[in-house]
Design a protein around this motif. Sequence first.
Motif, PDB file in Angstrom:
ATOM      1  N   ILE A  60       6.260  -9.463   5.136  1.00  0.00           N
ATOM      2  CA  ILE A  60       6.999  -9.145   3.916  1.00  0.00           C
ATOM      3  C   ILE A  60       8.461  -9.460   4.173  1.00  0.00           C
ATOM      4  O   ILE A  60       9.012  -9.058   5.200  1.00  0.00           O
TER       5      ILE A  60
ATOM      6  N   VAL B 122       6.436  -4.143  -3.782  1.00  0.00           N
ATOM      7  CA  VAL B 122       5.396  -4.293  -2.762  1.00  0.00           C
ATOM      8  C   VAL B 122       5.105  -2.943  -2.123  1.00  0.00           C
ATOM      9  O   VAL B 122       6.030  -2.197  -1.782  1.00  0.00           O
TER      10      VAL B 122
ATOM     11  N   VAL C 257       2.707  -6.527  -5.582  1.00  0.00           N
ATOM     12  CA  VAL C 257       1.749  -6.838  -4.522  1.00  0.00           C
ATOM     13  C   VAL C 257       1.360  -5.508  -3.885  1.00  0.00           C
ATOM     14  O   VAL C 257       2.226  -4.734  -3.482  1.00  0.00           O
TER      15      VAL C 257
ATOM     16  N   VAL D 267       5.866 -12.484   0.207  1.00  0.00           N
ATOM     17  CA  VAL D 267       4.807 -11.827   0.987  1.00  0.00           C
ATOM     18  C   VAL D 267       3.818 -12.904   1.415  1.00  0.00           C
ATOM     19  O   VAL D 267       3.460 -13.768   0.617  1.00  0.00           O
TER      20      VAL D 267
END
Length: 125
Positions: free
Chosen positions: A53, A6, A77, A23
Amino acid sequence: MADMSVDMVSIERRLWSGQASFVSATTTEGQIGILHGHEPVLGQLVEGGVVTIVGTDGERIVAAVNGGFFSVTGATVRILAETADFASDVDVDAARAVLADPNASELDKHAAEGRLKAVEQSSTL
């Protein structure tokens, strides 16, 4: 549980990068939650939204975002916010003052609302 890579960035800076197990984001289509293996999706973040997150160590990162996009593949992500503030950095009194100011722009009011939502969500986790 498998992890995802992420990255959360704003125009000004990279806010967070690492491995996460979950997330969630407020989008123009509603709230979305992402786990590893999620179908690819491209979404638009709302003005005054919140991104949460959950890192692989259980740490919860909550940020107020004001517009932007996010991209999801099976294992990544990417959150690309126009502006973003960690909930822990929000000046609650300043955000409330913006909401009380009749001369504040709609954009500023949306941003203030998002900041207060992020603080609220981070304190309830």
